[in-house]
Enzyme design. Structure first.
Site, mmCIF file in Angstrom:
data_model
loop_
_atom_site.group_PDB
_atom_site.id
_atom_site.type_symbol
_atom_site.label_atom_id
_atom_site.label_comp_id
_atom_site.label_asym_id
_atom_site.label_seq_id
_atom_site.Cartn_x
_atom_site.Cartn_y
_atom_site.Cartn_z
ATOM 1 N N LYS A 37 43.449 40.632 36.565
ATOM 2 C CA LYS A 37 44.546 40.008 37.036
ATOM 3 C C LYS A 37 45.232 38.957 36.224
ATOM 4 O O LYS A 37 46.274 38.666 35.731
ATOM 5 C CB LYS A 37 44.278 39.299 38.326
ATOM 6 C CG LYS A 37 44.022 40.424 39.415
ATOM 7 C CD LYS A 37 43.319 39.916 40.891
ATOM 8 C CE LYS A 37 43.116 40.985 41.835
ATOM 9 N NZ LYS A 37 42.381 40.832 42.795
ATOM 10 N N GLN A 72 39.568 35.727 45.696
ATOM 11 C CA GLN A 72 38.805 36.932 45.499
ATOM 12 C C GLN A 72 37.931 37.372 46.239
ATOM 13 O O GLN A 72 36.922 36.464 46.560
ATOM 14 C CB GLN A 72 38.347 37.279 43.867
ATOM 15 C CG GLN A 72 37.822 38.847 43.472
ATOM 16 C CD GLN A 72 38.914 39.583 43.647
ATOM 17 O OE1 GLN A 72 40.075 39.274 43.210
ATOM 18 N NE2 GLN A 72 38.526 40.933 43.680
ATOM 19 N N ASP A 108 48.691 37.792 48.294
ATOM 20 C CA ASP A 108 47.874 38.898 48.581
ATOM 21 C C ASP A 108 48.456 39.596 50.063
ATOM 22 O O ASP A 108 47.833 40.940 50.303
ATOM 23 C CB ASP A 108 46.478 38.410 48.986
ATOM 24 C CG ASP A 108 45.282 38.841 48.080
ATOM 25 O OD1 ASP A 108 45.486 39.966 47.431
ATOM 26 O OD2 ASP A 108 44.176 38.159 48.017
HETATM 27 N N1 GUN Z 1 38.744 42.392 46.437
HETATM 28 C C1 GUN Z 1 39.071 43.727 46.484
HETATM 29 N N2 GUN Z 1 40.437 43.820 46.651
HETATM 30 C C2 GUN Z 1 41.061 42.646 46.496
HETATM 31 C C3 GUN Z 1 42.538 42.169 46.589
HETATM 32 O O1 GUN Z 1 43.125 42.750 46.738
HETATM 33 N N3 GUN Z 1 42.424 40.933 46.936
HETATM 34 C C4 GUN Z 1 41.259 39.938 46.884
HETATM 35 N N4 GUN Z 1 41.703 38.525 47.313
HETATM 36 N N5 GUN Z 1 40.382 40.158 46.831
HETATM 37 C C5 GUN Z 1 40.201 41.641 46.748
#
Ligand code: GUN
Length: 302
Positions: free
Chosen positions: A54, A98, A121
């Site tokens: 990311k 995350q 998100d």
């Molecule tokens: N962990 C796995 N996929 C995601 C996601 O799309 N967003 C977040 N914040 N954590 C994750």
């Protein structure tokens, strides 16, 4: 005839080029640079690799980006305070914590503390509600479902009036993609069925699907005979089924299997996403798209 392979890697690269231009234009017009913070608690290897990807994407697009690493024994209160700090930081337009986070912290409390206008998100209940209402009300679309919709549209499938069957009812994929596909408008307006572990006859539902979206987390759950000839198959499953040594690096890497038996399904489907290289690259790209949108809104540009 063998199915067309829908390459998430290629489509994501196209969208990232578009976003790079948008980012540069935004900066030139308004001086605003999209800002993204990714907060990582602990050192879960899968989470580290997601967050690194990311940050790399944000950097490549010219964002202002912060990787905020926190120890896995951080208190709930300290994590909340950190979120509040970024809520009040005008250089930050997107906040991502995350998941998963350690068990001693209430995940809901943390996600609900994020300013909904920075919730790139789209996990905050306000944004989930906005998504349900649809249209202009929805500020952000959740990243994986938004990526799925984009893949279907860019692969050239007609969604209006199509039978869409979603396998799985998670809050991150199944429920929101069902919601998105049933809205009126471009890339949606479908007749949607959601099937799950309580469904009596999965096969008969899947067989009706013009567009089959599988997010069950069960390797090779969907058998080739469940697929309608010519259907668009989107496989969201990323199941780690072992490890192998990478030819490139000589290091162990996970062996990934989708929820669909790809080799057999590609002989029946009209188009299908691979695992890896299908939905995965789109999720990060949609996070970038949401961050640009948030920055534009904060600059007063629609
Ligand atoms: N962990 C796995 N996929 C995601 C996601 O799309 N967003 C977040 N914040 N954590 C994750």
């Amino acid at each position: 005839m063998a199915a067309r392979i829908i390459s998430g890697t290629e489509i994501a690269a196209q969208i990232r080029e578009e976003l790079k231009k948008e980012t540069a234009e935004l900066k030139e017009k308004s001086g605003v640079v999209p800002g993204l913070v990714t907060i990582l608690v602990g050192k879960n290897p899968a989470s580290v690799s997601y967050v690194t990807a990311k940050q790399k994407a944000a950097h490549e697009l010219g964002f202002y980006s912060i990787q905020d690493d926190q120890p896995d024994d951080i208190s709930e209160e300290s994590l909340l305070q950190l979120v509040y700090r970024y809520n009040n930081d005008s250089k930050i337009h997107g906040i991502l914590v995350q998941l998963p986070i350690p068990k001693h912290i209430d995940e809901k409390k943390i996600l609900n503390a994020i300013d909904p206008d920075k919730d790139v998100d789209c996990f905050h209940p306000i944004n989930v509600g906005r998504l349900m209402i649809g249209g202009d009300e929805a500020r952000f679309l959740p990243c994986t479902p938004a990526g799925i919709q984009e893949l279907i549209v860019r692969a050239g499938f007609e969604t209006s009036g199509a039978e869409v069957v979603v396998v799985g009812r998670s809050n991150i994929v199944g429920k929101p993609i069902a919601n998105i596909m049933l809205q009126k408008g471009r890339g949606a307006n479908s007749t949607v069925t959601v099937v799950h572990t309580g469904t009596k006859d999965l096969e008969s539902h899947c067989k009706r699907a013009d567009i089959l979206i599988v997010a069950a987390g069960v390797p090779h759950l969907v058998k080739p005979e469940w697929i309608k000839p010519g259907a668009c198959v989107i496989d969201v499953g990323v199941n780690r089924v072992g490890e192998k040594i990478s030819e490139k690096t000589g290091k162990p890497v996970p062996i990934l299997k989708g929820d669909v038996d790809f080799d057999a399904a590609k002989e029946i489907a009209g188009a299908i996403t691979p695992v890896p290289g299908g939905v995965g690259p789109m999720t990060i790209t949609m996070l970038m798209k949401n961050t640009v949108k948030s920055a534009k809104i904060s600059a007063g540009i629609k």
